[in-house]
Motif scaffolding. Structure first.
Motif, short mmCIF file in Angstrom:
data_model
loop_
_atom_site.label_atom_id
_atom_site.label_comp_id
_atom_site.label_asym_id
_atom_site.label_seq_id
_atom_site.Cartn_x
_atom_site.Cartn_y
_atom_site.Cartn_z
N GLU A 89 0.83 -1.19 0.00
CA GLU A 89 0.00 0.00 0.00
C GLU A 89 0.86 1.24 0.00
O GLU A 89 1.81 1.35 0.76
CB GLU A 89 -0.89 -0.01 1.24
CG GLU A 89 -1.87 -1.18 1.23
CD GLU A 89 -2.77 -1.13 2.44
OE1 GLU A 89 -2.63 -0.18 3.23
OE2 GLU A 89 -3.62 -2.02 2.59
N LEU A 90 0.50 2.16 -0.86
CA LEU A 90 1.27 3.39 -0.97
C LEU A 90 0.68 4.44 -0.05
O LEU A 90 -0.53 4.49 0.17
CB LEU A 90 1.26 3.89 -2.42
CG LEU A 90 1.73 2.85 -3.45
CD1 LEU A 90 1.63 3.43 -4.85
CD2 LEU A 90 3.15 2.44 -3.15
N GLN A 91 1.54 5.28 0.49
CA GLN A 91 1.07 6.34 1.37
C GLN A 91 0.21 7.33 0.59
O GLN A 91 0.37 7.51 -0.62
CB GLN A 91 2.25 7.07 1.98
CG GLN A 91 3.06 6.16 2.91
CD GLN A 91 4.13 6.93 3.64
OE1 GLN A 91 4.11 8.15 3.63
NE2 GLN A 91 5.02 6.22 4.26
N SER A 271 16.76 -6.61 5.23
CA SER A 271 16.90 -7.25 6.54
C SER A 271 17.70 -6.39 7.51
O SER A 271 17.77 -6.70 8.69
CB SER A 271 17.56 -8.62 6.39
OG SER A 271 18.81 -8.50 5.76
N TYR A 272 18.33 -5.33 7.01
CA TYR A 272 19.03 -4.41 7.92
C TYR A 272 18.80 -2.96 7.54
O TYR A 272 19.51 -2.07 8.00
CB TYR A 272 20.54 -4.71 7.96
CG TYR A 272 21.18 -4.85 6.61
CD1 TYR A 272 21.61 -3.74 5.91
CD2 TYR A 272 21.37 -6.11 6.04
CE1 TYR A 272 22.20 -3.87 4.67
CE2 TYR A 272 21.97 -6.24 4.81
CZ TYR A 272 22.39 -5.13 4.12
OH TYR A 272 22.97 -5.26 2.89
N GLY A 273 17.80 -2.69 6.72
CA GLY A 273 17.43 -1.34 6.36
C GLY A 273 15.98 -1.08 6.72
O GLY A 273 15.07 -1.72 6.18
N MET A 274 15.74 -0.16 7.63
CA MET A 274 14.39 0.05 8.15
C MET A 274 13.44 0.62 7.11
O MET A 274 12.23 0.36 7.14
CB MET A 274 14.49 0.99 9.36
CG MET A 274 13.19 1.24 10.09
SD MET A 274 12.48 -0.26 10.79
CE MET A 274 10.81 -0.14 10.21
N ASN A 275 13.94 1.38 6.16
CA ASN A 275 13.05 2.18 5.30
C ASN A 275 13.00 1.73 3.84
O ASN A 275 12.49 2.46 2.99
CB ASN A 275 13.48 3.65 5.34
CG ASN A 275 13.29 4.27 6.71
OD1 ASN A 275 12.27 4.05 7.36
ND2 ASN A 275 14.27 5.02 7.17
N THR A 276 13.51 0.55 3.52
CA THR A 276 13.57 0.15 2.11
C THR A 276 12.19 0.12 1.45
O THR A 276 12.07 0.39 0.26
CB THR A 276 14.22 -1.23 1.96
OG1 THR A 276 13.50 -2.18 2.76
CG2 THR A 276 15.67 -1.19 2.43
N TYR A 277 11.17 -0.21 2.22
CA TYR A 277 9.82 -0.28 1.64
C TYR A 277 9.34 1.10 1.17
O TYR A 277 8.49 1.20 0.27
CB TYR A 277 8.84 -0.89 2.64
CG TYR A 277 8.47 -0.01 3.81
CD1 TYR A 277 7.28 0.71 3.82
CD2 TYR A 277 9.31 0.11 4.91
CE1 TYR A 277 6.93 1.51 4.89
CE2 TYR A 277 8.97 0.90 5.98
CZ TYR A 277 7.78 1.61 5.98
OH TYR A 277 7.44 2.41 7.04
N LEU A 278 9.87 2.18 1.77
CA LEU A 278 9.43 3.52 1.38
C LEU A 278 9.87 3.87 -0.04
O LEU A 278 9.08 4.38 -0.84
CB LEU A 278 9.98 4.55 2.37
CG LEU A 278 9.48 4.43 3.81
CD1 LEU A 278 10.16 5.46 4.70
CD2 LEU A 278 7.97 4.59 3.87
N SER A 279 11.14 3.60 -0.37
CA SER A 279 11.61 3.92 -1.72
C SER A 279 10.93 3.03 -2.75
O SER A 279 10.69 3.45 -3.90
CB SER A 279 13.13 3.81 -1.82
OG SER A 279 13.60 2.59 -1.32
N LEU A 280 10.59 1.78 -2.38
CA LEU A 280 9.85 0.94 -3.31
C LEU A 280 8.47 1.50 -3.56
O LEU A 280 7.97 1.50 -4.71
CB LEU A 280 9.76 -0.49 -2.77
CG LEU A 280 9.03 -1.48 -3.68
CD1 LEU A 280 9.71 -1.58 -5.03
CD2 LEU A 280 8.92 -2.84 -3.02
N GLU A 281 7.82 2.00 -2.53
CA GLU A 281 6.51 2.63 -2.71
C GLU A 281 6.61 3.82 -3.65
O GLU A 281 5.75 4.03 -4.51
CB GLU A 281 5.96 3.07 -1.35
CG GLU A 281 5.49 1.92 -0.47
CD GLU A 281 4.95 2.39 0.87
OE1 GLU A 281 4.92 3.62 1.09
OE2 GLU A 281 4.57 1.54 1.69
N VAL A 282 7.65 4.62 -3.48
CA VAL A 282 7.86 5.79 -4.34
C VAL A 282 7.97 5.36 -5.79
O VAL A 282 7.33 5.94 -6.69
CB VAL A 282 9.12 6.56 -3.91
CG1 VAL A 282 9.49 7.62 -4.95
CG2 VAL A 282 8.91 7.22 -2.55
#
Length: 642
Positions: A89-91, A271-282
């Motif tokens: 889901e995208l923001q 597995s060691y990056g907290m925000n990777t899902y954000l750039s994928l959403e972008v």
């Protein structure tokens, strides 16, 4: 003298369009007929400066490209996973870009130049392929790409970045100068090392395009490339998206193309990056009004993830297999023999050794000292400041010391073009890491070959390190999985140990953190998926064998890879074959070879020795001496062929 000097031509063309003059046509005739005089060169420089100013005026919101280094993801330790099966889901405050440009009229690329995913055999030797590099495979098809997704599923050294810079960006510069249409390119990469590498390649390409021209021309061309191609890290985009999505939305409208370089970032780094899902959403959001190019040599899991949200058109998938022709030999080696093997290398040959952690670097530094360079991610909280900078390890793509010990932070995207680098040792267990590390050596010609050594985890005592990795993955997953399972499950986890211990587990979890601004935890869903994928791999390795799983997920590398055998052991076997010896005497004779080492000072039993001797085609059997002599009723060992 080149027949094309686009920079002042662009300026004159702008004036012609504004004033109805025909100076551009006169300029084209003159530059074909004669070189510029010194006075004309000065005038050219002035007009070029004006052209750049005009370009900056046209761009909606230019930002400086040569920014300072940005935080990079930690690239070592345990990593690599999956992502949610449901679309991410995208923001609400997403990112949009400019409207699609009108497709320029160009010659249509032949249909045979477009190769769908899976059409090219993965094991096909490069000499049998019709296209060896990305630019050859894609042809001019990129000039017709409309908004949406493009996949470059190509091995290391196949020219993916060369295509972006020398084909796509160069074409956009030409289109800008001829038609004043702007189609800027944003390239995203996971590490600061790649950020610097991409900037260097961009500059090299810009200068090479006007080779032989005055310095001013080269500098101006570099300025145009700099304006047309901007390089950022994924972490930079993630920070903007999290803290100021409106600003990011406006920023992305300045680009027509977004390149997701090393796109396995969304799996392996999660597995060691907290925000990777954000750039994928972008990027998923940006596909609606940008051309988004995902490219990697090990992007299979990312491509599966993308396919779960929407299908990629077959004619926008380009695939080239990994080329390993420069590897003349491949071995499995035992970790206990690494130092001995390195010290036996010819003095005029260099080696790159990929280790598992910063702790391994410390151990190697104690042994090799100043004869080697040592590199790990600068963001490693424990070891980041203890070792060499990348420029101290590699300069002009050549090793600066005989040995380079490094974590996987070096094993992604960085090139080595050094004829004296003849050996690669890879002490890593994940197939994607192994493939990336193997691809760091880029041959200069057919004679520039090397030997690659893969760690044989099957030779470790009871799969020691694999079990350790599994325990780390399980501990990393526990708090995140409990939280995602709901309030009741998370409460059970929070009460499963002492408060300080539980708090420490949550703080150490790299895929979960407490968001003070919202007063709740947040979890990286890509991180959960990736760790679960790693756990599956480790279980498969422990249930079968490491080499069996290695062959399954890296079949080309596993092919014709044989165990490394020491000549000293072969000679010893030939001298002692079929000759009974007292058990104690044979054991000490084997230890004297210094090849087979005791585990934590414990003597090796017959079964353990036979596991190590198996690769030499022999085994130890027990025999009895019944003759009346000093060895009567004593245990004897004898070497026999298997």
């Amino acid at each position: 003298m080149k027949t094309k000097l686009p920079f002042d031509g662009f300026y004159l063309k702008l004036l012609d369009e504004q004033n109805g003059t025909h100076e551009y046509e006169e300029y084209l005739r003159n530059c074909k007929e004669k070189p510029l005089t010194e006075e004309e060169q000065w005038e050219w420089t002035e007009s070029a400066r004006a052209a750049i100013a005009e370009l900056e005026r046209i761009n909606a919101e230019p930002e400086p490209t040569r920014q300072s280094a940005e935080p990079e993801a930690e690239a070592e330790g345990i990593s690599s996973l999956q992502t949610p099966k449901q679309p991410i889901e995208l923001q609400e405050k997403g990112c949009t870009g400019q409207e699609a440009e009108e497709v320029p009229e160009v010659e249509v690329v032949p249909a045979e130049a477009i190769v769908p995913l899976g059409q090219t055999e993965e094991d096909a030797p490069a000499e049998k392929e019709r296209w060896a590099y990305a630019s050859e495979l894609i042809g001019d098809a990129f000039q017709h790409w409309g908004n949406g997704r493009v996949l470059l599923d190509m091995g290391t050294g196949r020219g993916k970045n060369e295509f972006i810079i020398k084909k796509l960006v160069s074409w956009r510069v030409d289109e800008m100068l001829k038609k004043t249409t702007i189609g800027r390119v944003l390239c995203l990469c996971p590490l600061n090392t790649l950020h610097a590498e991409m900037l260097q390649r961009r500059t090299e390409a810009a200068i090479a395009e006007v080779d032989g021209e005055p310095t001013e021309i080269a500098m101006t061309n570099d300025a145009f490339y700099e304006n047309m191609l901007e390089v950022r890290t994924y972490q930079n985009i993630e920070t903007k998206y999290r803290n100021d999505p409106a600003s990011l939305k406006k920023y992305l409208t300045g680009f027509k193309y977004i390149v997701a370089d090393e796109c396995h970032y969304f799996t392996d780094f999660s597995s060691y990056g907290m925000n990777t899902y954000l750039s994928l959403e972008v990027l998923q959001k940006a596909e609606a009004d940008h051309v988004v190019i995902y490219m990697s040599a090990t992007g299979e899991e990312t491509y599966k993830l993308l396919e779960e949200t929407s299908k990629t058109p077959e004619d926008r998938i380009y695939k080239l297999p990994q080329d390993y022709q420069h590897i003349k030999q491949k071995y499995f080696y035992s970790r206990e023999n690494l130092v001995m093997m390195l010290k036996c290398l010819p003095e005029d040959e260099k080696a790159v050794i990929f280790v598992s952690s910063g702790g391994d670097l410390l151990k190697m530094k104690e042994i090799f000292g100043d004869t080697a360079a040592y590199y790990c991610s600068e963001n490693n909280p424990k070891y980041g400041k203890m070792f060499n900078k990348l420029t101290e390890c590699v300069k002009d793509r050549e090793l600066q010391k005989r040995y380079l010990f490094t974590t996987k932070a070096f094993g992604i995207g960085t090139e080595i073009k050094d004829r004296t680098v003849k050996h690669l040792y890879i002490d890593q267990w994940k197939p994607t890491d192994i493939i990336q590390s193997t691809g760091r050596k880029r041959p200069l010609d057919v004679d520039d070959t090397c030997t690659v050594y893969f760690r044989d985890y099957d030779a470790d005592w009871y799969y020691g390190d694999l079990k350790k990795f599994k325990a780390i993955v399980i501990e990393e997953l526990r708090p995140a999985v409990a939280y995602l399972a709901g309030a009741e499950a998370f409460e059970v986890f929070r009460n499963s140990g002492k408060p300080d211990s539980i708090n420490n587990k949550i703080r150490k979890c790299k895929i979960m953190e407490f968001d003070d601004a919202k007063g709740e935890y947040r979890v990286n869903p890509l991180g959960v998926r990736q760790l679960k994928r790693e756990l599956e791999l480790l279980n498969e390795m422990l249930e079968t064998s490491y080499k069996q799983v290695f062959a399954k997920y890296a079949p080309v590398l596993a092919e014709e890879t044989v165990p490394y055998r020491f000549d000293s052991v072969v000679d010893w076997i030939n001298a002692h074959l079929n000759q009974p010896m007292l058990k104690e005497d044979m054991y000490e004779s084997i230890r004297a070879l210094k090849v087979f080492k005791e585990y934590k000072g414990r003597p090796m039993g017959q079964d353990a020795l036979n596991r190590k001797l198996q690769i030499y085609g022999v085994k130890i059997i027990t025999v009895r001496e019944f003759k009346r002599n000093e060895n009567r009723n004593k245990t004897l060992w004898k070497l026999i062929r298997i």
